[in-house]
Design an enzyme around this catalytic site. Structure first.
Site, mmCIF file in Angstrom:
data_model
loop_
_atom_site.group_PDB
_atom_site.id
_atom_site.type_symbol
_atom_site.label_atom_id
_atom_site.label_comp_id
_atom_site.label_asym_id
_atom_site.label_seq_id
_atom_site.Cartn_x
_atom_site.Cartn_y
_atom_site.Cartn_z
ATOM 1 N N HIS A 294 0.844 -1.200 0.000
ATOM 2 C CA HIS A 294 0.000 0.000 0.000
ATOM 3 C C HIS A 294 0.886 1.260 0.000
ATOM 4 O O HIS A 294 0.693 2.170 -0.828
ATOM 5 C CB HIS A 294 -0.903 -0.019 1.232
ATOM 6 C CG HIS A 294 -1.715 1.226 1.429
ATOM 7 N ND1 HIS A 294 -3.050 1.301 1.100
ATOM 8 C CD2 HIS A 294 -1.381 2.449 1.921
ATOM 9 C CE1 HIS A 294 -3.494 2.515 1.369
ATOM 10 N NE2 HIS A 294 -2.505 3.240 1.879
ATOM 11 N N GLU A 295 1.857 1.306 0.904
ATOM 12 C CA GLU A 295 2.694 2.506 1.003
ATOM 13 C C GLU A 295 3.506 2.726 -0.278
ATOM 14 O O GLU A 295 3.697 3.854 -0.721
ATOM 15 C CB GLU A 295 3.628 2.402 2.213
ATOM 16 C CG GLU A 295 2.930 2.303 3.554
ATOM 17 C CD GLU A 295 1.903 3.405 3.778
ATOM 18 O OE1 GLU A 295 2.089 4.527 3.269
ATOM 19 O OE2 GLU A 295 0.889 3.139 4.454
ATOM 20 N N HIS A 298 1.657 4.653 -2.729
ATOM 21 C CA HIS A 298 1.792 6.102 -2.537
ATOM 22 C C HIS A 298 3.127 6.589 -3.115
ATOM 23 O O HIS A 298 3.197 7.619 -3.791
ATOM 24 C CB HIS A 298 1.759 6.458 -1.048
ATOM 25 C CG HIS A 298 0.415 6.320 -0.403
ATOM 26 N ND1 HIS A 298 -0.740 6.823 -0.970
ATOM 27 C CD2 HIS A 298 0.041 5.763 0.776
ATOM 28 C CE1 HIS A 298 -1.766 6.571 -0.169
ATOM 29 N NE2 HIS A 298 -1.320 5.924 0.887
ATOM 30 N N HIS A 304 -5.233 7.659 -1.997
ATOM 31 C CA HIS A 304 -6.181 6.667 -1.487
ATOM 32 C C HIS A 304 -7.356 6.449 -2.440
ATOM 33 O O HIS A 304 -7.866 7.391 -3.031
ATOM 34 C CB HIS A 304 -6.697 7.094 -0.111
ATOM 35 C CG HIS A 304 -5.703 6.829 0.967
ATOM 36 N ND1 HIS A 304 -5.593 7.605 2.095
ATOM 37 C CD2 HIS A 304 -4.743 5.879 1.077
ATOM 38 C CE1 HIS A 304 -4.631 7.133 2.853
ATOM 39 N NE2 HIS A 304 -4.088 6.088 2.265
#
Lengths: 564, 89
Positions: A294-295, A298, A304
């Site tokens: 997930h990170e 980014h 998101h």
């Protein structure tokens, strides 16, 4: 999906990353592997490549920290905020930070890798039985030196397989001592210490000297957490002390008393009221792989998502068998485009074969052993193969459109391009087997199957054509059973394929753990080799003999490939 | 023994997460993840802005858009999550 304002993205596709430090919760190689897999989530669907740097400045600097950790966004102790990352750019941009007040695991409780012993680095098997008693944590029972140990199979008495658990008596990490063990007692600023300490540090990390006098030698390392260590509080790394007193009552196990959030905690001395030393009890923890994936989203430019099932949804949820959601794929491909198809086949072998005498050799499409792609690509550097299978008595190991062969003399040859030998196949092969009666080769990728007879190919056909359920995402492993039968593994079940009729036999599926007891039910590869059945998870294998007993757990790399 | 236990909450030393009311939790959450900032920039009244912010949050998280600090919203705010703001100003 959403991207950051201005569609922030990297202006190059060869992204570098560097792991600056480690969490005490898991052994370094397990953390390395979780990060590598998290990057692979994105490289599989884009033209991006990720290369790890060991010094200097990388595009994505990855680190663990607690509370105030050097940027304007402090973490908040256990739970709540897990991690954060910055969108692409210079400096702190692109970096990913993970809250080390969390308990980092692979999502299903402590991951305890063993050292020394006779299990060759296998993970602890919890619970395990030792002298009639069941243990769910590492223990020092049976030893006089205080070293915690565990069994790596369910029954130590039967299998006698064991290893030592992480402890400061075994090794340290980071620091400047190359992993040396703590030396107790040690002297720091004139004081004597008999255990790891957080004195002298503001970040709460426990450390020790690796010589008897830190003031003199300045040699130190950080202490790994034992599997029984508490998380956070003011005693990070210390074990619970049972029984303990709290507000006059005695507790023999973790409790949520005294807390409004229902979290389980314990005291790390016998009397909380007197010593006020406490921490949260270990739980399933958070999957470092999932949070990192997930990170890194980014760090590559994704904001998101509002799709709850998407990886980029802001809330954490554990999924056993992760696959990237279409929303995430569309988001990242909006920024970087799709992954290009298989590499174009060079017009002659000269482009890939350095042997001068063969430069004029016309390329043949019928060869089954093409020239190696690049001998410097080393099978020993591959952590996890897509699939491993036996073809013509030689072990074949597939990875990202290439494969290596292990000859009967245990020589590793390759890599070769899968597309040169079997042109119809995609770059990722989930499983494969050779039907010994017909010499046909069956290859599975996603929900499709190909059957090769020599150089002719049938397929792809869908798995449903074989009678496998539509819900099955992939065939993880395949075992040739002789007499025209093969076992196909997927999820926690397996099916028996009648190779002649190309149908699944009645009475299937069956549960893997009912028949193959003691192997991981989430094995990503199953294959036969030298009379044994191997179940693989990550870079480990569980070997099962003909009597269906797990008789060995070890590394593919060292035990099967004989890597140095 | 069947009398309900009367719990006493204590302040644990070193505990970063304090015992907070749901309202305190919500205020901090909406501010931290960008929902309140956006509303402040639009110049609306604070009471109005919090309701709007809650609706934005509920929309983002797929909850019923009540604009109230209801139980599902409080529960969602207590879930572990990424620290990157949902809304950027």
């Amino acid at each position: 999906y959403q991207t950051f304002a201005g569609d922030l993205k990297w202006d190059h596709n060869d992204i570098t990353y560097r792991i600056l430090n480690y969490s005490p919760d898991m052994e370094g190689s397990v953390i390395d592997d979780a990060f590598a897999r998290a990057f692979k989530v994105w490289s599989e669907v884009t033209p991006l490549t990720f290369t790890r740097l060991y010094d200097g400045t990388a595009d994505i600097m990855v680190s663990f920290g607690r509370a105030d950790h050097g940027d304007p966004y402090p973490f908040d102790g256990k739970d709540g905020l897990l991690a954060h990352a910055y969108p692409p750019g210079e400096g702190v941009q692109g970096d990913a930070h993970f809250d080390d007040d969390e308990f980092w695991t692979l999502g299903k409780g402590p991951v305890v890798k063993t050292y020394y012993g006779n299990a060759e680095g296998a993970l602890c098997q919890f619970p395990f039985v030792f002298e009639g008693k069941s243990y769910s944590t590492c223990t020092t029972e049976g030893r006089s030196d205080g070293l915690p140990w565990c069994a790596t199979t369910a029954d130590y008495g039967r299998d006698k397989k064991y290893g030592f658990c992480p402890s400061e008596l075994l090794y340290t990490f980071d620091g400047n001592s190359d992993g040396a063990a703590c030396v107790f007692p040690f002297v720091f600023l004139g004081e004597t210490y008999n255990s790891c300490t957080t004195e002298g540090r503001s970040d709460g990390y426990r450390w020790c000297a690796t010589t008897k006098n830190f003031d003199q030698d300045k040699k130190y390392g950080f202490c790994p957490n034992r599997d029984t260590a508490v998380i956070g509080g003011n005693s990070e790394g210390e074990p619970c002390q049972f029984p303990f007193k709290f507000l006059g009552d005695t507790y023999d196990s973790c409790t949520s008393e005294g807390r409004g959030d229902g979290k389980l905690w314990c005291a790390t001395t016998g009397d909380y009221d007197r010593d006020q030393k406490w921490g949260f009890c270990p739980d399933k923890g958070y999957s470092l792989f999932l949070v990192a994936a997930h990170e890194f989203g980014h760090a590559l430019g994704l904001d998101h998502s509002t799709v709850q099932e998407a990886l980029m949804f802001p809330m954490y949820s554990y999924v056993e068998r992760f696959s990237l959601h279409q929303d995430d794929i569309e988001g990242i491909q909006y920024l970087y485009g799709p992954k290009p198809g298989p590499d174009p086949v060079p017009p002659t072998r000269a482009a890939t074969d350095p042997t001068p005498t063969e430069k004029t050799t016309p390329r043949t499409t019928t060869t089954t052993t093409p020239a190696p792609v690049d001998p410097s690509l080393d099978a020993c550097r591959v952590d996890k193969f897509d699939t491993i299978t036996l073809i013509q008595q030689e072990l074949h190991l597939f990875k990202d459109g290439q494969y290596w062969k292990v000859t009967q003399k245990n020589e590793i040859k390759g890599p070769y391009r899968t597309s040169e030998t079997w042109p119809a196949l995609p770059s990722t092969i989930d499983s494969a087997f050779e039907d010994l009666l017909t010499k046909k080769l069956y290859f599975f990728s996603g929900r499709r199957v190909w059957v090769y007879t020599g150089s002719s190919v049938l397929g792809p056909r869908s798995l449903e054509k074989l009678g496998l359920p539509g819900s099955l995402e992939r065939v993880e492993g395949a075992l040739e059973r002789g007499k025209g039968k093969a076992l196909l593994f997927g999820g926690e079940k397996y099916w028996r394929l009648d190779v002649k009729t190309q149908t699944i036999d009645k009475g299937y599926p069956r549960e893997v753990d009912e028949v193959f007891v003691g192997v991981p039910i989430d094995a990503h590869d199953v294959f036969l080799y030298k009379g044994h059945t191997y179940f693989c998870r990550e870079h480990f294998y569980w070997r099962m003999n003909a009597r269906r007993q797990v008789d060995r757990v070890g590394y593919i790399k060292y035990d099967v490939l004989k890597c140095p | 023994w069947c009398l309900p236990l009367k719990s006493i909450f204590v302040t644990f030393p070193g505990d970063i997460l304090k015992n907070r009311t749901d309202t305190e939790l919500a205020d901090d959450y909406l501010r931290r993840f960008g929902y309140m900032n956006v509303q402040h920039r639009s110049g609306l009244e604070p009471s109005m802005s919090k309701s709007k912010a809650l609706k934005m949050l509920q929309q983002q998280l797929g909850l019923e858009e009540t604009g109230e600090l209801d139980q599902p919203t409080v529960t969602a705010m207590k879930q572990p999550r990424c620290g990157v703001p949902d809304i950027r100003n």
